[in-house]
Write a protein that holds these residues in place. Sequence first.
Motif, short mmCIF file in Angstrom:
data_model
loop_
_atom_site.label_atom_id
_atom_site.label_comp_id
_atom_site.label_asym_id
_atom_site.label_seq_id
_atom_site.Cartn_x
_atom_site.Cartn_y
_atom_site.Cartn_z
N TYR A 124 0.58 -1.46 -0.37
CA TYR A 124 0.16 -0.14 0.23
C TYR A 124 0.85 0.99 0.13
O TYR A 124 0.17 2.24 0.46
CB TYR A 124 -0.70 0.05 1.54
CG TYR A 124 0.05 -0.52 2.37
CD1 TYR A 124 0.76 0.32 2.65
CD2 TYR A 124 -0.28 -2.12 2.62
CE1 TYR A 124 0.95 -0.32 3.75
CE2 TYR A 124 0.38 -2.70 3.84
CZ TYR A 124 1.62 -1.83 4.16
OH TYR A 124 2.06 -2.21 5.31
N ARG A 125 2.13 1.24 -0.17
CA ARG A 125 2.89 2.28 0.52
C ARG A 125 3.40 2.49 -1.47
O ARG A 125 4.79 3.33 -1.05
CB ARG A 125 3.74 1.76 1.43
CG ARG A 125 4.34 3.43 1.23
CD ARG A 125 5.28 3.25 3.11
NE ARG A 125 4.61 2.76 4.02
CZ ARG A 125 3.96 3.32 5.05
NH1 ARG A 125 3.79 3.88 5.19
NH2 ARG A 125 3.47 1.92 5.94
N ILE A 156 -3.60 -5.47 0.91
CA ILE A 156 -3.39 -4.76 2.53
C ILE A 156 -2.99 -5.74 3.25
O ILE A 156 -2.60 -5.32 3.99
CB ILE A 156 -4.97 -3.76 2.23
CG1 ILE A 156 -4.99 -2.62 1.92
CG2 ILE A 156 -4.62 -3.54 3.93
CD1 ILE A 156 -4.54 -1.34 1.91
N GLY A 173 7.88 -5.94 8.44
CA GLY A 173 6.98 -6.46 9.27
C GLY A 173 6.47 -7.75 8.24
O GLY A 173 5.72 -8.49 9.25
N GLY A 174 6.60 -7.98 6.89
CA GLY A 174 6.19 -8.61 5.88
C GLY A 174 6.72 -9.93 5.98
O GLY A 174 6.39 -11.14 6.03
N ASN A 234 12.07 -0.17 6.53
CA ASN A 234 11.95 0.97 7.13
C ASN A 234 12.16 1.33 8.45
O ASN A 234 11.49 2.14 9.16
CB ASN A 234 11.00 1.82 6.03
CG ASN A 234 9.48 1.26 7.00
OD1 ASN A 234 10.17 -0.26 7.65
ND2 ASN A 234 8.14 1.77 6.42
N TYR A 269 10.32 -0.20 11.17
CA TYR A 269 9.25 0.09 11.83
C TYR A 269 8.13 -1.00 10.58
O TYR A 269 7.92 -1.06 10.37
CB TYR A 269 8.13 1.07 12.25
CG TYR A 269 9.32 1.75 13.58
CD1 TYR A 269 9.65 1.69 14.56
CD2 TYR A 269 10.56 3.15 12.38
CE1 TYR A 269 10.77 2.35 15.43
CE2 TYR A 269 11.00 3.38 13.69
CZ TYR A 269 11.70 3.60 15.16
OH TYR A 269 12.39 3.75 15.78
N HIS A 303 3.35 5.78 9.77
CA HIS A 303 2.79 4.86 9.14
C HIS A 303 1.50 5.02 7.67
O HIS A 303 1.53 4.46 6.66
CB HIS A 303 2.39 3.48 9.92
CG HIS A 303 1.75 2.52 8.93
ND1 HIS A 303 2.35 1.30 8.30
CD2 HIS A 303 0.59 1.70 9.76
CE1 HIS A 303 1.71 0.44 8.12
NE2 HIS A 303 0.58 1.00 8.60
C1 LIG Z 1 -2.42 -10.50 7.53
C2 LIG Z 1 -2.40 -8.78 8.26
N1 LIG Z 1 -2.05 -8.20 9.11
C3 LIG Z 1 -2.09 -7.16 10.08
C4 LIG Z 1 -2.27 -6.39 9.16
C5 LIG Z 1 -2.39 -5.10 9.89
N2 LIG Z 1 -0.82 -4.23 9.11
C6 LIG Z 1 -0.91 -3.05 8.69
S1 LIG Z 1 0.21 -2.27 7.80
C7 LIG Z 1 0.73 -3.20 9.16
C8 LIG Z 1 2.85 -3.52 9.38
C9 LIG Z 1 3.18 -3.76 7.87
O1 LIG Z 1 4.21 -3.47 8.70
P1 LIG Z 1 5.48 -3.72 7.74
O2 LIG Z 1 5.63 -4.86 6.34
O3 LIG Z 1 7.25 -3.89 7.74
O4 LIG Z 1 5.34 -2.24 6.50
P2 LIG Z 1 5.48 -0.58 5.91
O5 LIG Z 1 4.50 -0.38 6.80
O6 LIG Z 1 6.19 -0.31 7.15
O7 LIG Z 1 5.76 -0.45 5.14
C10 LIG Z 1 -0.49 -4.35 10.02
C11 LIG Z 1 0.51 -5.28 10.93
C12 LIG Z 1 -3.06 -6.54 7.77
N3 LIG Z 1 -2.67 -5.09 7.21
N4 LIG Z 1 -2.49 -7.30 7.18
#
Ligand SMILES: Cc1ncc(C[n+]2csc(CCOP(=O)(O)OP(=O)(O)O)c2C)c(N)n1
Length: 375
Positions: free
Chosen positions: A101-102, A141, A173-174, A201, A203, A270
């Motif tokens: 999404y970014r 998403i 986080g992914g 990034n 976080y 975020h």
């Molecule tokens: C499967 C799932 N779990 C939780 C979420 C809620 N959520 C949205 S963004 C996010 C953090 C993602 O962080 P990262 O992967 O580091 O990506 P960034 O936003 O920093 O680019 C979470 C936990 C989601 N969208 N999908």
Amino acid sequence: MATKSKANKPVTVKDVFKNKFTPYTLLNPDGTLNGPAPDLSPEQLQAMHRVMVEARVFDERAVNLQRQGRLGTFAPLSGQEAAQVGSAFALRKTDWLFPSYREHAACALHGQPWLDILKYWGGNEDGSRVPDDVNIFPVAIPIATQIIHAVGAAWAAKIQGKDDATLVFFGDGGTSEGDFHEGLNFAGVFKTATVFLCQNNFYAISLPRESQTSSESIAQKAISYGIEGIQVDGNDVLAMYQMTKEAFDRGRAGEGPTLIEAQTYRYGPHTTADDPTRYRDSAEVDQWKERDPIERLKNYMISQSIWDDGKEEALWEDVRAQMAKVVEDYEALPERPVEEIFKYTFEEMPWHLEEQLAELKDFIAEYGNPNEGHH
Ligand SMILES: Cc1ncc(C[n+]2csc(CCOP(=O)(O)OP(=O)(O)O)c2C)c(N)n1
């Protein structure tokens, strides 16, 4: 930080792979290079620079629109322009891009109109409809789901005898999701032409990278799937381009996928629903701003005498006018009926969505449309 090249040979992914836990930087913040420049013409460098500036200005406008109640939630990317533009610049038109999404900068570069990106964040379903000749999947998403899609698409291309590659973006986080493991494992086994582009990034919303995984790096995770993984300075657009280009070349030649950990930073929240002051220091943000990706490329182009301060000023002015027009066009769109948010998943609306739609209509009849003014 810097990786010295031997003689005058361009540094390759393999060279960097050997010191896999050190991010590879080619272009320093002051605009000097640590090795031979990648094969990019002045026009190509200027094109990279322009999209990065477009993304920065778009971000500013979109955040302001959201703050004024003229746009839904928005995920800003400022600070991450080089990671996206450098890597997406290595795509061929026929390659597929899988964003989360970014990735507005990468998507715009690969052919998605800025107006469509704004439509998406405005809740307009047309924003998810990518033009027919643009190979970009819809925004994902749910974290990391796009990783398996990208591997599947690359595998399909391979079965069809095409040498099209796929580029998939996700965050630090992914990498904690099962889909990350399944995607990399599958890609390693079937040697798909996939570049896994982790924008680290530092976080995942408020969760710092150290709490996300006890791995010393994200890049090293590649080793367990039998593929190459490297860390790259994600604020260095030239290093990003050079490494992604080579990863694609190897992928197309049947040599398999690559995991690129691009170390970068988002200056903003975020999403507009987040308050980053609750979990990070402004000193940290300032430190990253000293390594700003746009400034860095600008400094390089000036050092190469293909750019100057006058051109820079004119560019920002031009891009501001371009984005003002995008916003104007967005706001001139007719309002969309509320039914649309229920419409496009199923051919026939199932009972539970019908119930929800009826409930929403009752709500609007009683209290008015909370979405009024959104296009
Ligand atoms: C499967 C799932 N779990 C939780 C979420 C809620 N959520 C949205 S963004 C996010 C953090 C993602 O962080 P990262 O992967 O580091 O990506 P960034 O936003 O920093 O680019 C979470 C936990 C989601 N969208 N999908």
